[in-house]
Design an enzyme around this catalytic site. Structure first.
Site, PDB file in Angstrom:
ATOM      1  N   GLU A 116       0.882  -1.174   0.000  1.00 37.70           N
ATOM      2  CA  GLU A 116       0.000   0.000   0.000  1.00 37.70           C
ATOM      3  C   GLU A 116       0.912   1.215   0.000  1.00 37.70           C
ATOM      4  O   GLU A 116       1.737   1.362   0.892  1.00 37.70           O
ATOM      5  CB  GLU A 116      -0.855   0.035   1.279  1.00 37.70           C
ATOM      6  CG  GLU A 116      -1.832  -1.105   1.424  1.00 37.70           C
ATOM      7  CD  GLU A 116      -2.977  -1.041   0.435  1.00 37.70           C
ATOM      8  OE1 GLU A 116      -3.177   0.021  -0.180  1.00 37.70           O
ATOM      9  OE2 GLU A 116      -3.660  -2.069   0.266  1.00 37.70           O
ATOM     10  N   CYS A 129      -1.900   8.767   3.967  1.00 38.84           N
ATOM     11  CA  CYS A 129      -1.920   8.484   2.529  1.00 38.84           C
ATOM     12  C   CYS A 129      -3.299   8.793   1.952  1.00 38.84           C
ATOM     13  O   CYS A 129      -3.442   9.072   0.772  1.00 38.84           O
ATOM     14  CB  CYS A 129      -1.503   7.049   2.247  1.00 38.84           C
ATOM     15  SG  CYS A 129      -2.399   5.867   3.226  1.00 38.84           S
TER      16      CYS A 129
END
Ligand SMILES: Cc1cc2nc3c(=O)[nH]c(=O)nc-3n(C[C@H](O)[C@H](O)[C@H](O)COP(=O)(O)OP(=O)(O)OC[C@H]3O[C@@H](n4cnc5c(N)ncnc54)[C@H](O)[C@@H]3O)c2cc1C
Length: 1011
Positions: free
Chosen positions: A769, A803
């Site tokens: 990720e 993020c």
């Protein structure tokens, strides 16, 4: 003074005689109201009623019509009005069709006719503008029914009209949500202006004893209702001190001027989370010397709250101490839907009663209490419900309380015959009269429409559906069914976030921070603590001279030891039944939950996370454990497709030794999520936390050990990424790497892991990720109040170090300028502070490297675009790694500023001509993690669902804060490998699927249980 017997119990004492009295007063009000009703009716009013009731039998239509009302003031031309009307009606049709799909044919035929009619509403030509004008006219008319005035002059005229009907008033100032301090200043100025102007304007009016009279002294003619949240943009019970200080700073001048000018001030009550703080501010300010003997103040108390009885008792005690009475405006409460939804979404206890009859009973009980204590709490009974009003009247009469000691209050535009009936009966009636422009007025109008058309509404039952009077006047106690609270179906439910509006929670949190003391932590390898002689110092980013603790630093020898320990643990752990592995995670979850505040405190100190953000991270870690435990039990259920003579078994088993490499921004949740998934799937794990957050990671390792993880199943290996990272990734005995972090490191890992090493017998599984360059599209018809607060929270929460954070806003040209200026003002109002301060909205960034990198990005950005606003950190500059928020405008879509991840409090605002261009900009980066849309056009929302291609798309809400089991989280393109954490597919990435087939046919003989 009579003590308020808890909750509803008081009402049980209502005598038959009193009940008879309530009944006869109720019938009297009905009779008078019915007699007075025709004179107050007219054809236009009938049209309003017809339109309001149009959707009563059709919930979908009602919702869509109210949504249309809500968006109308934001629409700039008749084309937009016609298009939205068509879209909303089509949406209602679609929903209705889905519901009626099993229904009789007639419904389908009617639906088809409807659809053809609706589709004929065009944007242009002559029909579209005509339909648009008619719709806008009707909504404006409705608004004027419930909103008394647009400005102070109109307000005076409306007040005079009310007084002619012998009605008093209280003025409510409608406004947009206060998202910045300049808006709070404007609100205060509005209140001050009204307080000066109204008494003067009303002074010459004739004294009316029914409205202005009181036993001892005339009542102030000017009466103003104030919402405390309008006086401070950051009103937040998490920081009662900071909030009180800011609110009182603006409230005191209002009270002072009101006292001088002879105006009355009443505080409205808003949502439950604000209630305690509102009461506390009310009590503390009015106890101050200059206000203590001032009687012309009041506060609303909501009877639908379970706490109403205690709050009233507390106010009575306080008023006695104060020595001067205050008014209590007793209402049922306007936020019932909101409170039940918010409580359910957060897993909090529901603060309101769940049955309407319970609220009604609580209202009567509270009315009785204030009437009994009218010398301390002056009763203002605010209801349109004839039973509730009659009960209050009966209590007052039975206690011999004179009519001028109590007043009745109702909303402007509602229950006019009931108001007239009470006036005729000699009662003082005050009307809550909202004043404001159409745009802020819409939210108020929608609330009134909802209230008037709600299934539970007395007015609807009494005046629309014409239910029998006997039924309407029945005691609420006879109607309470004590329905048990709805039980959630057997499914995963999230760990509730801490409710910091609760004082005990705030105290526990502050104590945990105070109690924290620095410590040293060893590595954990093969179940044994290991020290290496070298240490990693964990620095508090809010105070860079303070060390939070030390962790042993792993080197290459410890990598070998850890991999060997994990490899040794693999055979037994892989064979451990899935339910036992799941049991381990459940125990870890319990341990983490038991240490909630201590763990949150560590994150606040070690990572500079503000309280709420740190708390959410701990809750998410707990969720990951419980969710993956539950998923593992599901995945491990026997699966297969057997035929006669053939048995097929599908199963999943562990891949091998796993390495988890986690970031510092969600230091417990992400490390825990990746590691828990690996472990429950049967893979022993080596946890490599970020260098900046080893202490919180050590707590996780400790929790696994305490929960009974066998030696070697969970290993804890903090170290410097560049030193031990490649060795772990490339190790031939490591089968799986789960990584969350930057794109550069993630792609590097992907590359390193793809090359087989000598002795390696498997293809490594990589679960990565990485970052995002996430955009929020703001459409021309967006609710800008919602958009501003959602963008600010998504961009600057944890200083943009997520993020999922928003870093680009793509605003429709029509709203770009106003949005930009409101964003700047809202951001300017955020408090920059060390993370341990509960009022902190912007804390530090994580370390010196991040500090430098973000500053460089800002400098480069200033060359590419216009720096529209930069905040200042003031004296905090030397204390920690503080960077103030920056907002850029006129940002070229292809610039580095608009395409590269910055991971800090930096926002780019771009402009687009329409949805085509907005989508092209939003999708035009190499990331695809999160995205958001603020729009009230069903068609545009539908298009964004299809074409805004990101892993997590959020519509009309912030784009951060994904919850396990509800919003599986993760992106694609160069944001990640498409493995959404916290979702139903995630565990399978940590396992190898196998299929075993057995031929059970032996010489033509099939076992009987398979025949
Ligand atoms: C002068 C005035 C000032 C006001 N100020 C405020 C204020 O400061 N804050 C505020 O919150 N409201 C305020 N209100 C709004 C008020 O709360 C609503 O108008 C009121 O709830 C409507 O109640 P009713 O007695 O007129 O109608 P009713 O139809 O008898 O009651 C409706 C009310 O019952 C409750 N209810 C509905 N369904 C359920 C259920 N399933 N279970 C339990 N309870 C249920 C809700 O409170 C709902 O509003 C004010 C109202 C007036 C008249």
């Amino acid at each position: 003074m009579v003590c308020f017997r808890r909750g509803l119990a008081n009402n049980l004492g209502v005598t038959a005689e009193l009940e008879d009295r309530i009944g006869s007063l109720g019938h009297e009000i009905f009779a008078r109201a019915n007699r007075l009703s025709p004179s107050l009716n007219n054809p236009i009013r009938r049209l309003d009623e017809w339109i309001m009731n149009l959707g009563l039998g059709n919930q979908q239509l009602k919702t869509q019509l109210f949504r249309f009302v809500d968006v109308l003031p934001a629409l700039r031309d008749s084309q937009a009005v016609a298009r939205h009307l068509r879209e909303y009606l089509q949406e209602a049709m679609r929903q209705r069709q889905r519901m009626d799909s099993a229904g009789p044919l007639a419904l389908w035929q009617r639906a088809a006719l409807w659809r053809r009619t609706v589709e004929r509403i065009p944007d242009d030509g002559w029909l579209g503008p005509m339909v648009a004008a008619a719709a806008a006219w009707q909504v404006r008319r409705m608004a004027r029914r419930f909103i008394a005035a647009g400005d102070p002059d109109e307000a005076v005229a409306a007040i005079i009209r009310l007084r002619r009907r012998r009605l008093g008033f209280t003025l409510d100032v409608l406004g947009e949500a206060v998202v910045c301090e300049s808006e709070a200043d404007q609100y205060q100025q509005q209140y001050l202006g009204l307080i000066e102007a109204l008494p003067r304007a009303l002074a010459s009016l004739e004294f009316d004893p029914q409205i202005d009279g009181d036993a001892s002294r005339p009542l102030p003619r000017a009466n103003i209702s104030v919402k405390l949240s309008s006086l401070f943009s950051q009103f937040d019970p998490i920081d009662p001190q900071g909030t009180s200080q800011a609110v009182c700073g603006r409230l005191r001048p209002i009270l002072r001027l009101a006292r001088r000018c002879g105006a009355f001030i009443n505080l409205d009550m808003e949502q439950w989370a604000f209630k305690d703080l509102t009461l506390q501010i009310f009590k503390s300010v009015l106890m101050e010397d200059e206000f203590r003997d001032w009687p012309d103040v009041g506060i609303a108390i909501q009877a639908y709250l379970r706490s109403a009885a205690d709050d009233l008792q507390d106010l009575a005690d306080w008023a006695r101490q104060r020595g001067t009475a205050v008014w209590i405006r007793l209402v049922k409460g306007a936020y019932w839907d909101y409170e039940t939804v918010i409580a359910a979404q957060n897993g909090w206890p529901i603060p309101v009663f769940l049955e309407k009859a319970q609220t009604d009973a609580s209202f009567e009980s509270a009315a009785e209490f204030v009437i009994e204590n009218h010398a301390l709490l002056r009763p203002a009974i605010a209801s349109h419900n004839i039973r509730s009003l009659a009960a209050a009247l009966a209590f007052a009469q039975s206690r011999g309380v004179p009519a001028d000691q109590i007043e009745f209050q109702m909303l402007y535009g509602m229950a006019e015959p009931v108001k007239a009936a009470l006036v005729e009966m000699g009662q003082r009636v005050r009307v809550y009269a909202p004043m404001g422009r159409l745009l802020p007025g819409m939210a108020y109008l929608v609330r009134r429409l909802l209230e008037n058309t709600s299934n539970e509404s007395f007015l609807r039952a009494g005046f629309v559906e014409r239910a029998p009077e006997e039924q309407l006047l029945m005691s609420p106690l006879l109607q309470i069914r004590n329905k048990p609270a709805p039980v959630a179906p057997e499914q995963f439910s999230n760990e509730p976030p801490t409710d910091f509006s609760v004082e005990a929670a705030r105290r526990a949190m502050a104590k945990a921070i105070e109690d924290y003391s620095s410590d040293r932590y060893p590595l954990l390898i093969g179940g044994r603590p290991v020290v290496t002689g070298e240490w990693i110092d964990s620095i508090n980013p809010s105070h860079k001279s303070r060390t939070v603790g030390r962790c042993a630093k792993a080197g290459l020898p410890q990598v070998e030891q850890a991999v060997a320990a994990a490899k040794a643990a693999l055979p037994a752990w892989r064979q451990t039944p899935a339910r036992d592995r799941a049991g381990l995670l459940d125990r870890v979850a319990d341990i983490l939950a038991g240490r909630r505040f201590a763990l949150t405190a560590i994150e606040v100190l070690e990572c500079g996370k503000p309280w709420r953000e740190a708390d959410a991270d701990i809750a998410e870690a707990i969720d990951f454990c419980r969710y993956y435990a539950q998923q593992m039990r599901l995945v491990s259920r026997p699966q297969g497709n057997d035929l006669a003579g053939e048995q097929n078994q599908w199963l999943y088993e562990a891949r091998g030794v796993a390495v988890t490499i986690a970031p510092w921004n969600f230091p417990l949740a992400i490390l825990c999520g990746m590691s828990a998934a690996a472990v429950v799937a049967g893979n022993p794990v080596i946890m490599k936390p970020a260098e900046q957050s080893p202490i919180i990671a050590a707590q996780l390792a400790g929790a696994f050990t305490e929960a009974g993880a066998p030696p070697g199943v969970v290993n804890y290996l903090p170290g410097i990424g560049e030193e031990i990272g490649p060795a772990l990734v490339e190790h031939p005995d490591v089968a799986l790497i789960a990584f969350t972090g930057s794109r550069a490191v993630g792609l590097g890992i992907n590359q390193q892991a793809s090359r087989p090493r000598p002795g390696q017998e498997h293809v490594k599984r990589i679960i990565i990720e990485m970052g995002g360059k996430n955009a929020i599209i703001v459409d021309a018809d967006a609710d800008l109040d919602e958009a501003v607060s959602g963008i600010v929270s998504s961009t600057f929460g944890y200083s943009g170090q997520k993020c999922s954070a928003c870093s680009r806003v793509v605003a429709h040209r029509e709203v770009h300028d106003v949005l930009l200026s409101r964003l700047i003002e809202a951001t300017r109002s955020l408090k920059i502070a060390p993370a341990e301060d509960p009022g902190c909205r912007i804390g530090p960034v994580i370390d010196a490297d991040a500090f430098t990198r973000i500053h460089q990005a800002v400098e480069r950005g200033a060359r590419e675009a216009k720096l529209a606003w930069a905040g200042a950190v003031g004296s905090l500059a030397d204390e920690g790694f503080f960077i103030a928020p920056h907002i850029f405008a006129q940002v070229p879509p292809a610039s580095a500023l608009a395409t590269e991840e910055i991971f800090g409090p930096v926002l780019s605002v771009l402009s687009a001509d329409g949805l085509d261009e907005a989508l092209a900009i939003a999708n035009g980066v190499s990331y695809a993690l999160t995205g958001g849309v603020y729009s009230r056009s069903p068609a545009n929302i539908e298009r964004c669902r299809r074409e805004f291609r990101v892993g997590n798309l959020y519509i009309n809400r912030k784009i951060t804060g994904a919850l396990v089991g509800r919003q599986p989280f993760g992106g694609f393109k160069l944001s990640g490998g498409g493995t959404q954490a916290g979702g139903p597919d995630y565990l399978r990435h940590f396992m190898l699927p196998r299929c075993i087939t057995e031929n059970t046919l032996r010489h033509g003989f099939v076992p009987t249980d398979q025949g």
